[in-house]
Design an enzyme around this catalytic site. Structure first.
Site, PDB file in Angstrom:
ATOM      1  N   GLU A 132       0.715  -1.247   0.037  1.00 46.76           N
ATOM      2  CA  GLU A 132       0.063   0.114   0.062  1.00 46.76           C
ATOM      3  C   GLU A 132       0.732   1.278  -0.072  1.00 46.76           C
ATOM      4  O   GLU A 132       0.447   2.323  -0.748  1.00 46.76           O
ATOM      5  CB  GLU A 132      -0.896  -0.132   1.077  1.00 46.76           C
ATOM      6  CG  GLU A 132      -1.823  -1.061   1.378  1.00 46.76           C
ATOM      7  CD  GLU A 132      -1.226  -2.314   1.776  1.00 46.76           C
ATOM      8  OE1 GLU A 132      -2.494  -3.273   2.297  1.00 46.76           O
ATOM      9  OE2 GLU A 132      -0.047  -2.643   1.883  1.00 46.76           O
ATOM     10  N   CYS A 179      -0.305  -0.455   8.032  1.00 47.40           N
ATOM     11  CA  CYS A 179      -0.678   0.430   6.625  1.00 47.40           C
ATOM     12  C   CYS A 179      -2.168   1.221   6.674  1.00 47.40           C
ATOM     13  O   CYS A 179      -2.059   2.314   6.364  1.00 47.40           O
ATOM     14  CB  CYS A 179      -1.009  -0.734   5.515  1.00 47.40           C
ATOM     15  SG  CYS A 179       0.506  -1.210   4.677  1.00 47.40           S
TER      16      CYS A 179
END
Length: 282
Positions: free
Chosen positions: A100, A128
C-alpha cells in the site's frame, strides 16, 4: 544480490500482460488506457484493478516472508498506480515496505489527481491503515479487498492522525504537483514532525533514473524511509540496483538525522555493487 529477481510469471500473469498488449510489468496505467480497458471488458475501474492485482504482486521482493502482496491505487481520473511489498534479506523485519505504501508513493510521484480507491489482494494491516490515515484524501478513500468494498473509516475507526499532533493538513497530491527541480522534490517530502525532509535520486551516467521522498506519519513508526521507496521505484520500473552508479541524498542543513547511513549499510551488505553516494545538504 538485490536485483530485479522475482519468481517466474504465472500463466495468469502472462495472460494479463497479453491483454494489456505488453511484455513488461506495468508500474501504472494512464487514465485513457484504463478507460479503454474498462469499456472493452465492461468493468468498473475497481474491478479492473482487482483483475490486475496479480501483475502488481509480481513486483514484490520478499526474501523473508515469501508472501506476495499487490496494491493498486486509483485516482479520480481513473488512472491505476501499482505497488508491491518489498523486504531486505538482512537486518530486522522493520526493513520492509508495504504494498500500500509503495502504490501510494507511486501515485504521488506520477502526480496523480485526488485519490479515489485502493485495491489490495490482502487486507491492509494496522500499520498500513495508520499510514493511509496521514493522507488528506483518506476519509474519502474506498478500499477493495477480495471483491469486498469498505470505506476507510470502516477499516480505521476512532483513528489517530495528523490533526492530533497539530498538523491540519496531511499528505496531499498538491505537494507533488511541481517537481521540476531538486528543491521542488525536496519540498514534496513530508516531514512535519521532524522538520527533516529528504529525497534520494538514483542515477546512471549522470541521468536520473528514479527518485523517492521521505514521508512521515503522526504515529511515527509508519513513517516511510525514502531508501525503501527508492528500491521500490527501481523495481516497479523494471530496473535493478546494478543499473545504478550513483545515489544522491538531498537533505536540509537543519535536519535532525540523515538517511545516508541506511543507504551505506545496504551497500556494505552488497559490496559487488559499484555505487557511489553523494550527500548534498541544501
Amino acid at each position: 544480490m538485490f536485483t530485479n529477481s522475482s519468481k517466474p510469471l504465472t500463466a495468469e500473469q502472462i495472460s494479463l500482460l497479453t491483454m494489456l498488449g505488453s511484455d513488461k510489468l506495468p508500474e501504472y496505467i494512464p487514465a485513457a488506457k484504463s478507460a479503454a480497458l474498462c469499456k472493452e471488458l465492461q468493468l468498473e475501474p475497481e474491478a479492473l484493478a482487482q483483475k490486475l492485482l496479480p501483475l502488481a504482486a509480481a513486483h514484490a521482493v520478499v526474501p523473508r516472508s515469501d508472501f506476495y502482496v499487490g496494491a493498486i491505487v486509483i485516482d479520480d481520473n481513473g488512472a491505476l498506480y501499482f505497488g508491491a511489498n518489498l523486504e531486505l534479506e538482512y537486518g530486522p523485519l522493520t526493513n520492509a515496505l508495504h504494498a500500500e505504501q509503495a502504490a501510494l508513493f507511486n501515485a504521488l510521484r506520477h502526480q496523480c489527481s485526488s485519490l479515489k480507491s485502493l485495491v489490495v489482494n490482502a487486507a491492509p494491516c494496522g500499520y498500513c491503515r495508520q499510514f493511509i490515515n496521514e493522507f488528506s484524501d483518506a476519509a474519502h478513500l474506498q478500499v477493495r479487498v477480495n471483491h469486498q468494498q469498505f470505506s476507510f473509516e470502516q477499516l480505521l475507526p476512532y483513528s489517530f492522525g495528523p490533526k492530533d499532533l497539530g498538523q491540519e493538513q496531511g499528505i496531499n497530491v498538491e505537494r507533488f504537483s511541481e517537481l521540476t527541480s531538486r528543491q521542488h522534490q525536496l519540498s514534496a517530502s513530508y516531514a512535519p514532525y521532524s522538520s527533516s525532509p529528504s529525497i534520494l535520486v538514483a542515477k546512471a551516467k549522470g541521468q536520473d533514473l528514479v527518485w523517492s521522498a521521505y514521508l512521515e506519519n503522526a504515529a511515527f513508526s509508519p513513517s516511510v524511509s525514502p531508501f525503501l521507496l527508492l528500491l521500490s521505484q527501481i523495481k516497479l520500473q523494471g530496473l535493478s540496483m546494478e543499473n545504478v552508479d550513483t545515489i544522491e541524498v538531498h537533505e536540509n542543513t537543519n535536519a535532525d538525522f540523515s538517511f545516508a547511513p541506511e543507504l551505506q549499510l545496504f551497500l556494505n551488505h552488497y559490496p559487488n555493487l559499484n555505487i557511489s553516494v553523494n550527500l548534498l545538504v541544501e
